[in-house]
Write a protein that holds these residues in place. Structure first.
Motif, PDB file in Angstrom:
ATOM      1  N   SER A 150      42.303 -15.611 -35.714  1.00 58.54           N
ATOM      2  CA  SER A 150      41.097 -15.328 -34.932  1.00 58.54           C
ATOM      3  C   SER A 150      40.375 -16.558 -34.409  1.00 58.54           C
ATOM      4  O   SER A 150      39.517 -16.442 -33.534  1.00 58.54           O
ATOM      5  N   GLY A 151      40.679 -17.718 -34.972  1.00 56.31           N
ATOM      6  CA  GLY A 151      39.995 -18.923 -34.536  1.00 56.31           C
ATOM      7  C   GLY A 151      38.582 -19.047 -35.064  1.00 56.31           C
ATOM      8  O   GLY A 151      37.797 -19.832 -34.550  1.00 56.31           O
ATOM      9  N   ALA A 152      38.241 -18.270 -36.084  1.00 52.52           N
ATOM     10  CA  ALA A 152      36.888 -18.298 -36.643  1.00 52.52           C
ATOM     11  C   ALA A 152      36.956 -17.949 -38.126  1.00 52.52           C
ATOM     12  O   ALA A 152      37.968 -17.447 -38.625  1.00 52.52           O
ATOM     13  N   GLU A 153      35.857 -18.204 -38.829  1.00 55.44           N
ATOM     14  CA  GLU A 153      35.797 -17.909 -40.254  1.00 55.44           C
ATOM     15  C   GLU A 153      35.474 -16.432 -40.481  1.00 55.44           C
ATOM     16  O   GLU A 153      34.864 -15.778 -39.632  1.00 55.44           O
ATOM     17  N   PRO A 154      35.874 -15.881 -41.623  1.00 56.45           N
ATOM     18  CA  PRO A 154      35.657 -14.455 -41.895  1.00 56.45           C
ATOM     19  C   PRO A 154      34.210 -14.000 -41.742  1.00 56.45           C
ATOM     20  O   PRO A 154      33.952 -12.879 -41.309  1.00 56.45           O
ATOM     21  N   GLY A 155      33.258 -14.845 -42.075  1.00 66.02           N
ATOM     22  CA  GLY A 155      31.855 -14.451 -41.970  1.00 66.02           C
ATOM     23  C   GLY A 155      31.381 -14.244 -40.545  1.00 66.02           C
ATOM     24  O   GLY A 155      30.363 -13.585 -40.313  1.00 66.02           O
ATOM     25  N   ALA A 156      32.103 -14.782 -39.571  1.00 66.10           N
ATOM     26  CA  ALA A 156      31.708 -14.662 -38.167  1.00 66.10           C
ATOM     27  C   ALA A 156      32.376 -13.494 -37.469  1.00 66.10           C
ATOM     28  O   ALA A 156      32.016 -13.166 -36.335  1.00 66.10           O
ATOM     29  N   LEU A 157      33.331 -12.831 -38.130  1.00 75.84           N
ATOM     30  CA  LEU A 157      34.203 -11.867 -37.459  1.00 75.84           C
ATOM     31  C   LEU A 157      33.805 -10.413 -37.698  1.00 75.84           C
ATOM     32  O   LEU A 157      33.493 -10.021 -38.828  1.00 75.84           O
ATOM     33  N   SER A 158      33.896  -9.632 -36.646  1.00 82.51           N
ATOM     34  CA  SER A 158      33.731  -8.187 -36.738  1.00 82.51           C
ATOM     35  C   SER A 158      34.974  -7.570 -37.370  1.00 82.51           C
ATOM     36  O   SER A 158      36.099  -7.759 -36.878  1.00 82.51           O
ATOM     37  N   ALA A 159      34.785  -6.826 -38.443  1.00 83.20           N
ATOM     38  CA  ALA A 159      35.913  -6.148 -39.081  1.00 83.20           C
ATOM     39  C   ALA A 159      36.470  -5.054 -38.177  1.00 83.20           C
ATOM     40  O   ALA A 159      37.688  -4.854 -38.099  1.00 83.20           O
ATOM     41  N   VAL A 160      35.604  -4.329 -37.473  1.00 75.58           N
ATOM     42  CA  VAL A 160      36.066  -3.265 -36.579  1.00 75.58           C
ATOM     43  C   VAL A 160      36.948  -3.848 -35.482  1.00 75.58           C
ATOM     44  O   VAL A 160      37.998  -3.293 -35.136  1.00 75.58           O
ATOM     45  N   ASP A 161      36.530  -4.959 -34.914  1.00 73.73           N
ATOM     46  CA  ASP A 161      37.328  -5.588 -33.864  1.00 73.73           C
ATOM     47  C   ASP A 161      38.702  -5.971 -34.389  1.00 73.73           C
ATOM     48  O   ASP A 161      39.723  -5.765 -33.716  1.00 73.73           O
ATOM     49  N   LEU A 162      38.745  -6.508 -35.596  1.00 71.53           N
ATOM     50  CA  LEU A 162      40.016  -6.912 -36.185  1.00 71.53           C
ATOM     51  C   LEU A 162      40.903  -5.699 -36.436  1.00 71.53           C
ATOM     52  O   LEU A 162      42.120  -5.748 -36.214  1.00 71.53           O
ATOM     53  N   VAL A 163      40.299  -4.600 -36.876  1.00 68.48           N
ATOM     54  CA  VAL A 163      41.069  -3.374 -37.111  1.00 68.48           C
ATOM     55  C   VAL A 163      41.651  -2.840 -35.803  1.00 68.48           C
ATOM     56  O   VAL A 163      42.775  -2.320 -35.771  1.00 68.48           O
ATOM     57  N   ARG A 164      40.918  -2.972 -34.727  1.00 75.55           N
ATOM     58  CA  ARG A 164      41.370  -2.415 -33.443  1.00 75.55           C
ATOM     59  C   ARG A 164      42.553  -3.168 -32.841  1.00 75.55           C
ATOM     60  O   ARG A 164      43.255  -2.629 -31.993  1.00 75.55           O
ATOM     61  N   TRP A 349      41.125 -27.387 -26.212  1.00 74.06           N
ATOM     62  CA  TRP A 349      40.529 -26.202 -25.589  1.00 74.06           C
ATOM     63  C   TRP A 349      39.018 -26.113 -25.813  1.00 74.06           C
ATOM     64  O   TRP A 349      38.295 -25.601 -24.961  1.00 74.06           O
ATOM     65  N   ALA A 350      38.541 -26.601 -26.940  1.00 78.77           N
ATOM     66  CA  ALA A 350      37.102 -26.499 -27.207  1.00 78.77           C
ATOM     67  C   ALA A 350      36.294 -27.310 -26.203  1.00 78.77           C
ATOM     68  O   ALA A 350      35.182 -26.923 -25.823  1.00 78.77           O
ATOM     69  N   ALA A 351      36.833 -28.446 -25.777  1.00 74.11           N
ATOM     70  CA  ALA A 351      36.120 -29.312 -24.836  1.00 74.11           C
ATOM     71  C   ALA A 351      36.455 -29.010 -23.382  1.00 74.11           C
ATOM     72  O   ALA A 351      35.811 -29.542 -22.479  1.00 74.11           O
ATOM     73  N   ASP A 352      37.451 -28.160 -23.144  1.00 79.25           N
ATOM     74  CA  ASP A 352      37.827 -27.796 -21.777  1.00 79.25           C
ATOM     75  C   ASP A 352      36.675 -26.993 -21.158  1.00 79.25           C
ATOM     76  O   ASP A 352      36.338 -25.908 -21.650  1.00 79.25           O
ATOM     77  N   PRO A 353      36.058 -27.485 -20.089  1.00 74.31           N
ATOM     78  CA  PRO A 353      34.880 -26.788 -19.543  1.00 74.31           C
ATOM     79  C   PRO A 353      35.193 -25.424 -18.964  1.00 74.31           C
ATOM     80  O   PRO A 353      34.280 -24.624 -18.743  1.00 74.31           O
ATOM     81  N   TRP A 354      36.473 -25.124 -18.737  1.00 71.51           N
ATOM     82  CA  TRP A 354      36.837 -23.838 -18.138  1.00 71.51           C
ATOM     83  C   TRP A 354      37.345 -22.835 -19.167  1.00 71.51           C
ATOM     84  O   TRP A 354      37.764 -21.743 -18.816  1.00 71.51           O
ATOM     85  N   SER A 355      37.333 -23.226 -20.453  1.00 65.39           N
ATOM     86  CA  SER A 355      37.695 -22.270 -21.508  1.00 65.39           C
ATOM     87  C   SER A 355      36.717 -22.313 -22.677  1.00 65.39           C
ATOM     88  O   SER A 355      36.342 -21.277 -23.215  1.00 65.39           O
ATOM     89  N   LEU A 356      36.331 -23.540 -23.103  1.00 66.13           N
ATOM     90  CA  LEU A 356      35.381 -23.722 -24.211  1.00 66.13           C
ATOM     91  C   LEU A 356      35.849 -23.060 -25.503  1.00 66.13           C
ATOM     92  O   LEU A 356      35.063 -22.627 -26.330  1.00 66.13           O
ATOM     93  N   GLY A 357      37.144 -23.001 -25.683  1.00 70.43           N
ATOM     94  CA  GLY A 357      37.729 -22.416 -26.880  1.00 70.43           C
ATOM     95  C   GLY A 357      39.100 -21.858 -26.567  1.00 70.43           C
ATOM     96  O   GLY A 357      39.581 -21.937 -25.425  1.00 70.43           O
ATOM     97  N   ALA A 358      39.732 -21.293 -27.589  1.00 66.18           N
ATOM     98  CA  ALA A 358      41.107 -20.823 -27.435  1.00 66.18           C
ATOM     99  C   ALA A 358      41.180 -19.374 -26.958  1.00 66.18           C
ATOM    100  O   ALA A 358      41.860 -19.060 -25.982  1.00 66.18           O
ATOM    101  N   TYR A 359      40.487 -18.478 -27.659  1.00 64.90           N
ATOM    102  CA  TYR A 359      40.458 -17.065 -27.260  1.00 64.90           C
ATOM    103  C   TYR A 359      39.300 -16.388 -27.976  1.00 64.90           C
ATOM    104  O   TYR A 359      38.732 -16.924 -28.917  1.00 64.90           O
ATOM    105  N   SER A 360      38.973 -15.204 -27.512  1.00 63.89           N
ATOM    106  CA  SER A 360      37.736 -14.554 -27.943  1.00 63.89           C
ATOM    107  C   SER A 360      37.876 -13.831 -29.287  1.00 63.89           C
ATOM    108  O   SER A 360      38.964 -13.426 -29.679  1.00 63.89           O
ATOM    109  N   TYR A 361      36.756 -13.697 -29.958  1.00 67.03           N
ATOM    110  CA  TYR A 361      36.632 -12.794 -31.100  1.00 67.03           C
ATOM    111  C   TYR A 361      35.287 -12.087 -30.958  1.00 67.03           C
ATOM    112  O   TYR A 361      34.441 -12.494 -30.153  1.00 67.03           O
ATOM    113  N   ALA A 362      35.089 -11.021 -31.700  1.00 71.84           N
ATOM    114  CA  ALA A 362      33.816 -10.301 -31.661  1.00 71.84           C
ATOM    115  C   ALA A 362      33.025 -10.606 -32.924  1.00 71.84           C
ATOM    116  O   ALA A 362      33.574 -10.626 -34.026  1.00 71.84           O
TER     117      ALA A 362
END
Length: 421
Positions: A150-164, A349-362
């Motif tokens: 997910s590119g993020a820590e468990p405390g930042a992540l929506s469980a429903v989004d991960l289930v989907r 990717w984090a510093a790329d001004p046209w992405s600001l990260g790798a991919y989205s999470y909820a």
């Protein structure tokens, strides 16, 4: 680029934008793609090592390959697909810790995923961290895996989004690189590179987009930029779109970093493992990498990091990322490996001004914001990209499918009767 008019302006020449443009062309609708970068592909980007070996700094695996539309596109372009499945490091872990501990580890992973799955598709939503048992021996290892996914820590992540998230478990690779595939798919598409869009005006009968090269005017627009570019208002909208900004804030970008090292020719055998083996750097902490040794039999190592560690390493720079990787590899295979490895390239990717990260999470409570993000505005402004996908977010095929959907919706506006010119 002088002021010009087309049926549809597509913003972004990544997987979603190129898919949309190809689909519009198939339907006989004129389109131009404007891309801020100086290349096509977006977050799909293949570079070559000094030895000429492809290295994917962005997406690398054809996830859900048995239903991934990029497989057929690759075959149509004559690109080789490697169908050997990954084991995500399980084989090397078993060898390292023994059968009994490996069984314990596997059972723990199954328990953790079961706790998340119980939340279900409809919630109520909670953070992933809220569901995990504190103090479990294997929790740090699971946190590392969540970071990779997910590119993020468990405390930042929506469980429903991960289930989907829906995945068939079939993972293949493009021998010449996923980035190569996506860029090759753009052949024949009208793309203007180095053309960032700075504003979108919806007040007139046609939508007007401002770029450093001039204005573009279209009857419809398909916007495929990542959520932070909406949240940060990198593109000004007239009238403003506060609902899109709210959706974007619930769908931040996760951080994933990659580093490729090349094995110096003549180095001999550096490890007693088969090519294509993946090895975790450590098993007792979340801040560790996953090292893919000799992918596709090539003299490379792909180092993969997720979450806060990925962000820290990218901010520290390529040399710091190399030091971290070689440090973990030395711990695994001995200090002598240092002199047999040379850097190829590192992601940013984090510093790329046209992405600001790798991919989205909820974020927790934000899973339904994906549906809000994809909603059209004024019947003429459409949205696509992996963040818009309900169950294939974070993937290139998810981006592709949303691009196809957006093109179909735009086509219905341009030619409601389905006619062709």
């Amino acid at each position: 680029m002088p002021f010009s008019e087309v049926d549809v302006v597509v913003v972004g020449a990544g997987a979603a934008g190129l898919a949309a443009a190809r689909e519009l062309g198939r339907r006989g609708i004129s389109a131009v793609v404007v891309e801020a970068r100086g290349r096509m592909g977006g977050r799909a980007h293949t570079v070559l090592s000094d030895g000429g070996h492809p290295a994917d700094l962005g997406c690398g695996w054809l996830h859900s390959a048995d239903r991934n539309p990029w497989c057929a596109i690759a075959e149509g372009l004559g690109l080789e697909i490697d169908r050997n499945p990954p084991d995500w490091g399980q084989g090397s872990v078993g060898r390292r810790i023994g059968r009994e501990a490996m069984t314990d580890w596997a059972e723990a992973m199954e328990r953790f995923w079961d706790l998340i799955d119980r939340v279900g598709d409809a919630g109520p939503d909670r953070s992933v961290a809220d569901l995990l048992p504190a103090g479990d021996r294997w929790l740090p290892r699971f946190e590392a895996v969540i970071g990779y996914i997910s590119g993020a820590e468990p405390g930042a992540l929506s469980a429903v989004d991960l289930v989907r998230y829906a995945d068939t478990g079939v993972n293949w690779r493009v021998a010449s690189g996923y980035g190569t595939l996506v860029a090759r798919a753009g052949a024949g598409v009208h793309v203007s590179l180095d053309t960032p869009v700075t504003s979108v005006d919806l007040t007139g009968p046609r939508i007007v987009l401002t770029t450093p090269k001039g204005e573009l005017c279209g009857r419809a627009v398909i916007l495929t930029v990542p959520p932070p570019l909406l949240d940060g208002e990198a593109i000004r909208f007239t009238p403003p779109l506060p609902e899109k900004i709210e959706a974007a804030r619930a769908l931040p970008m996760g951080y994933v970093a990659k580093l490729f090292l090349e094995v110096v020719e003549g180095s001999g055998c550096l490890w007693d493992l088969e090519p294509d083996t993946q090895v975790p750097g450590a098993l007792d902490g979340a801040r560790t990498g996953l090292y893919h040794l000799e992918p596709l039999g090539r003299p490379l190592i792909e180092a993969y990091y997720g979450g806060a560690l990925a962000l820290d390493l990218e901010r520290a720079g390529a040399e710091a990322m190399e030091d971290f990787a070689v440090g973990e590899l030395s711990g695994l295979f001995g200090s002598s490996v240092r002199r047999h490895l040379k850097p190829v390239a590192a992601s940013g990717w984090a510093a790329d001004p046209w992405s600001l990260g790798a991919y989205s999470y909820a974020v927790p409570g934000g899973a339904d914001r994906r549906a809000d993000l994809v909603l059209p505005v004024d019947g003429r402004l459409f949205f696509a990209g992996e963040a818009c996908s309900r169950d294939s977010y974070s993937t290139t095929h998810g981006a592709y499918l949303t691009g196809i959907d957006a093109a179909a919706a735009a086509a219905a506006v341009i030619r409601p009767d389905g006619s062709r010119p």
